[in-house]
Write a protein that holds these residues in place. Structure first.
Motif, short mmCIF file in Angstrom:
data_model
loop_
_atom_site.label_atom_id
_atom_site.label_comp_id
_atom_site.label_asym_id
_atom_site.label_seq_id
_atom_site.Cartn_x
_atom_site.Cartn_y
_atom_site.Cartn_z
N ARG A 252 55.86 33.93 42.01
CA ARG A 252 55.92 34.06 43.46
C ARG A 252 55.43 35.42 43.94
O ARG A 252 54.77 35.54 44.96
CB ARG A 252 57.38 33.86 43.89
N ASP A 253 55.75 36.46 43.17
CA ASP A 253 55.36 37.81 43.59
C ASP A 253 53.85 38.02 43.52
O ASP A 253 53.34 38.97 44.09
CB ASP A 253 56.05 38.85 42.71
N PHE A 254 53.18 37.16 42.80
CA PHE A 254 51.74 37.35 42.62
C PHE A 254 50.93 36.27 43.33
O PHE A 254 49.75 36.13 43.11
CB PHE A 254 51.41 37.37 41.12
N ILE A 255 51.60 35.51 44.20
CA ILE A 255 50.97 34.32 44.76
C ILE A 255 49.72 34.66 45.58
O ILE A 255 48.76 33.90 45.61
CB ILE A 255 51.99 33.51 45.59
N SER A 256 49.72 35.84 46.20
CA SER A 256 48.57 36.16 47.05
C SER A 256 47.33 36.49 46.22
O SER A 256 46.22 36.34 46.69
CB SER A 256 48.91 37.32 47.98
N SER A 257 47.52 36.92 44.99
CA SER A 257 46.36 37.27 44.19
C SER A 257 46.15 36.34 43.00
O SER A 257 45.07 36.30 42.43
CB SER A 257 46.47 38.72 43.70
N ALA A 258 47.17 35.60 42.58
CA ALA A 258 47.05 34.74 41.40
C ALA A 258 47.81 33.43 41.63
O ALA A 258 48.94 33.28 41.19
CB ALA A 258 47.57 35.46 40.16
N TRP A 259 47.16 32.48 42.32
CA TRP A 259 47.83 31.23 42.69
C TRP A 259 48.26 30.41 41.49
O TRP A 259 49.21 29.65 41.53
CB TRP A 259 46.92 30.39 43.59
N TRP A 260 47.52 30.57 40.35
CA TRP A 260 47.75 29.70 39.20
C TRP A 260 49.14 29.90 38.57
O TRP A 260 49.69 28.98 38.01
CB TRP A 260 46.65 29.87 38.16
N GLY A 261 49.67 31.10 38.72
CA GLY A 261 51.00 31.37 38.14
C GLY A 261 52.07 30.54 38.83
O GLY A 261 53.12 30.26 38.26
#
Lengths: 294, 550
Positions: A252-261
């Motif tokens: 969730r913390d990386f959703i803006s830069s890494a949607w795949w996680g």
């Protein structure tokens, strides 16, 4: 084998033949895909190394947050771990939580439901009131309460989700037991002089349990969603364990830069819920068909 | 409290330009006095999103970073710390120090009023000093700095104050320059702690209009402000009319609010979003805070961490620099020394005291008797697994996502040396219990911001262990105690530096902490916001020079 039992199985055979033809006519792709997907998950649970050569905990900081590629089908997470491997290895945790929690919920439900259904007015009253009180709380809230009591871990997640879902099942079992216990074939069993234990085991339970089987299949998907929700809130598996809900929380913390996680663990939760639900409804249709003809 | 950051004295604009892993240059804002190209305009409301808050806004009570950030806006300090650690006049016009270092005599300004209309004078300063050393105030930060040395204050005349010490304290002036101890109105303090917590009153550029605990603080400008410190770009009242100071624990949410123009300035933009922020024209200010770096504190009383070899092995095995670069996308430098560069008397030679080396870790552990392995591949000794638990806060805003990644990467590094690191997520209440009971093996995210090397006393001395609870390592060593005590009394700067460097070497050798990165002030803001600064003393945001262009 008693006359009653023969009657039931005969009727079962005839209806099965009838419904098979009918089902073939209206068989849809949904249940088949569900079975295929669930089989894939079973492989993932039994031996995940067949599906991926990556290790779910092997970090590779130099390759963190890489987008999906041929090397990493689902991309990598913030520590450079292969997300496909984590999803595959995570199937074991998520599915076992779903299945064991549902089984636990059912077991508690059967005990409470049967005691309520067969017990006297007073026992039934007490159990019914307790169930009603538990019903006042959403199941997830109950599960939250249990997690708070037992502490955050996979085991307490299973117990919490199991206990949280038990009241719903218990009410259903009680209703079924009450409906079945006055059926003519149960009375016939009494007349034949069978012991109470035998009547319960061979006549009441099998008949009362049938709808529960459907409900249980649906419940597995629901349990996985609940368990994932609790993990998402940080109340389940501790990092870096590859549990789908925990992966969702971390991604969730990386959703803006890494949607795949976020996308792939989320998609797995959705798919497994869809698959079990689709299968559950298919079973329900079959059993309903049988029920209406019996 | 170990997690309480203290103030640092940052000298320069340490981190103005940061080279990101991507090769991008993160430009930064200005510290101190830089101003944007066009002419500042008055007016406007600034929306600022902060990660967390304290229930009490008054930094003299407790003394945690969020309180000091508010304190920086509503109060002024007695003295000002400028670039290079130089102490300059602020509310005090001048001062003298007696040769034995025991008596400080301050002459304070006679033209200043608190925002409640009462007059600022020497008696007000005395009230504040007496208050922070009073145990009833519960001033763990200010009290921890001042109480051990403070004897009393005497008002010699309305604007002259004499401060008497029991023991020389060469860190006193630096401490008085921190936003943690801004001078508050005695009339405000007299209202009682509850009222003063919701509305601390100072002489600063802003005053508090309203406060909704855990949600927001509304600050309005002090129209009579005439005490801008030497480093300010302008004197007189602030440019902004109002600041809406909201608490938003989730970094991703703060970032989204900034990009959607729902906020003008946000605290601590997530490191993974820096590239996108800079690409879309937003700016990032970073400012290194002096003191003790962010790291993982070892409790030396708990096995297996009671063995210095194990502690050293963990540091050798962790490969912090590589892991840090990945987890924080190259936005933080690795700090391997007990003090952050920029802290006075910093010993640069300790930066590489523990170069990453699994083989070094292995030989230390072999020698310490951890020679057998269990089924999972972890080392064992007498049947006990070499296991260290790192508890961390799992509630929103407690542990940055980047830190959690970093801990997992370190966990993987430690595994190579056969050390089992267990990450244990726990809620805030349970975490606080753990801290206060000292029933932990490690403290994650532990750092202390202050502008003096005396932070070593705050963190590692027997005094801190016994009286202040700020020694999270539970380390006690008479040799270190004596060094730190002597250093604090030493009036000769060169000799003092030598003592502090000796103390740093001792602390580094004892491997009390797995040091990671410096605490930094990090603000991201939209392109129409100008004059965002951080104070030199401890890197607190300062909105006195901030203005909004159309």
């Amino acid at each position: 084998m008693t006359a009653i039992d023969s009657h039931t199985s005969l009727s079962g055979v005839s209806s099965r033949a009838a419904s098979t033809t009918r089902l073939l006519g209206r068989l849809r792709i949904g249940p088949i895909l569900s079975v295929v997907f669930l089989l894939f998950l079973v492989v993932a649970v039994v031996d995940p190394s067949i599906l991926t050569h990556y290790q779910p905990l092997a970090v590779d900081p130099a390759h963190s947050l890489e987008a999906p590629s041929v090397a990493h089908w689902f991309g990598t997470d913030q520590s450079g771990r292969d997300i496909f491997a984590r999803v595959v290895y995570g199937a074991s945790a998520s599915l076992s939580i779903g299945v064991i929690a549902t089984a636990l919920g059912m077991a508690v439900a059967v005990i409470l439901g049967v005691i309520g259904g067969l017990g006297g007015r007073f026992v039934d009253g007490v159990i019914s009131r307790v169930l009603e009180i538990l019903f006042a709380f959403p199941a997830l809230l109950l599960a939250l309460l249990f997690v708070t009591i037992f502490g955050a871990s996979v085991t307490s997640l299973i117990i919490s989700v199991g206990l949280g879902s038990a009241p719903g099942y218990a009410r259903m079992v009680r209703g079924q037991v009450i409906a079945v216990k006055n059926a003519p074939y149960v009375e016939a069993s009494y007349v034949l002089g069978h012991s109470r234990a035998r009547i319960l085991r061979q006549t009441i339970l099998p008949n009362a349990m049938r709808p529960l089987l459907v409900l249980g299949t649906l419940g597995i998907g629901q349990s996985i969603v609940w368990a994932s929700s609790l993990s998402f809130l940080g109340l389940g598996a501790a990092p870096p364990a590859p549990e789908w809900g925990a992966m969702l929380a971390a991604g969730r913390d990386f959703i803006s830069s890494a949607w795949w996680g976020e996308f792939f663990p989320g998609a797995m939760i959705v798919l497994v819920t869809l698959a079990t639900t689709s299968l559950g409804r298919y079973l329900a249709r079959r059993l309903e068909g049988r029920g209406s003809e019996a | 409290m170990s997690r309480t950051p203290t103030v640092p004295r940052t000298l320069s604009v340490a981190a103005l330009a940061l080279v990101l892993a991507s090769g991008l240059v993160a430009c930064a804002g200005q510290s101190g006095s830089t101003v944007a190209s066009s002419k500042p305009v008055y007016g406007g409301t600034l929306t600022y999103l902060q990660d967390r808050s304290e229930t009490c806004l008054d930094p003299e009570v407790g003394g945690d970073i969020p309180q000091a950030m508010i304190g920086q806006q509503v109060t002024d300090d007695l003295v000002y710390e400028g670039p290079g650690g130089k102490i300059e006049p602020w509310l005090a016009k001048s001062w003298t120090v007696s040769p034995n270092g025991l008596t400080y005599t301050f002459t304070v300004r006679d033209d200043v009023k608190f925002t409640d209309g009462t007059a600022f004078n020497a008696a007000a300063v005395k009230t504040n000093l007496d208050r922070v050393v009073d145990p009833k105030t519960g001033s763990s930060t200010d009290g921890g700095y001042i109480a051990p040395f403070y004897a009393n204050s005497k008002v010699l005349s309305p604007y002259v104050l004499q401060v008497n010490l029991k023991q020389p304290d060469t860190a006193l002036l630096n401490v008085l320059a921190q936003g943690y101890i801004g001078i508050e109105s005695p009339a405000g303090i007299a209202r009682g702690q509850e009222k003063n917590c919701a509305d601390p009153i100072g002489t600063g550029p802003f005053k508090i209009q309203s406060y909704t605990p855990t949600q927001q603080v509304v600050l309005v400008k002090n129209k009579n402000y005439n005490t801008a410190p030497p480093g300010s770009a302008h004197s007189g009242p602030a440019y902004l009319d109002k600041i809406i100071w909201k608490i938003v624990p989730d970094g991703t949410v703060r970032y989204a609010a900034l990009t959607k123009q729902q906020a003008d300035v946000i605290y601590y933009p997530p490191a993974q979003d820096w590239k996108a922020l800079l690409a879309s024209g937003q700016k990032i200010l970073t400012h290194e805070r002096p003191g003790s770096p962010n790291g993982i504190t070892f409790n030396v009383t708990k096995a297996p961490l009671n063995d210095v070899s194990v502690r050293q092995a963990i540091i050798y095995a962790s490969d912090e620099a590589t892991n840090l670069k990945s987890a924080y996308f190259g936005t933080y430098p690795y700090v391997g020394s007990p003090l952050v560069k920029g802290t006075p008397d910093y010993d640069a030679s300790l930066q590489n005291a523990y170069p990453a080396s699994v083989s070094k870790a292995n030989s230390l552990l072999d020698a310490a008797g951890w020679t057998t392995r269990d089924a999972a591949g972890y080392r064992t000794k007498n049947g006990v697994e070499l296991k260290v638990t790192i508890p961390y806060g799992s509630d929103a805003g407690q542990t940055a996502a980047e830190d959690l990644t970093l801990y997992q990467d370190i966990q993987a590094s430690e595994k190579k040396a056969g050390i089992n690191i267990v990450l244990q997520p726990i809620g805030t209440a349970a975490l606080n219990n753990l801290y206060s009971s000292h029933d932990y093996q490690t403290l994650a995210g532990d750092y202390w911001i202050t502008n003096t090397p005396d932070v070593l006393r705050t963190l590692f001395s027997t005094q801190a262990l016994k009286f202040y609870g700020t020694n999270g390592d539970e380390y006690s060593n008479p040799t270190l105690d004596k060094l730190l005590n002597d250093a604090l009394s030493e009036q000769d700067a060169t000799k003092r530096t030598a003592l502090y460097q000796q103390a740093q070497k001792l602390v580094s050798g004892a491997a009390l902490q797995l040091n990671l990165y410096p605490a930094q002030e990090r603000l991201a803001y939209n392109a129409n916001i100008h004059g965002i600064t951080a104070d030199y003393a401890v890197g607190l945001p300062d909105f006195h020079d901030t203005w909004i262009s159309k």
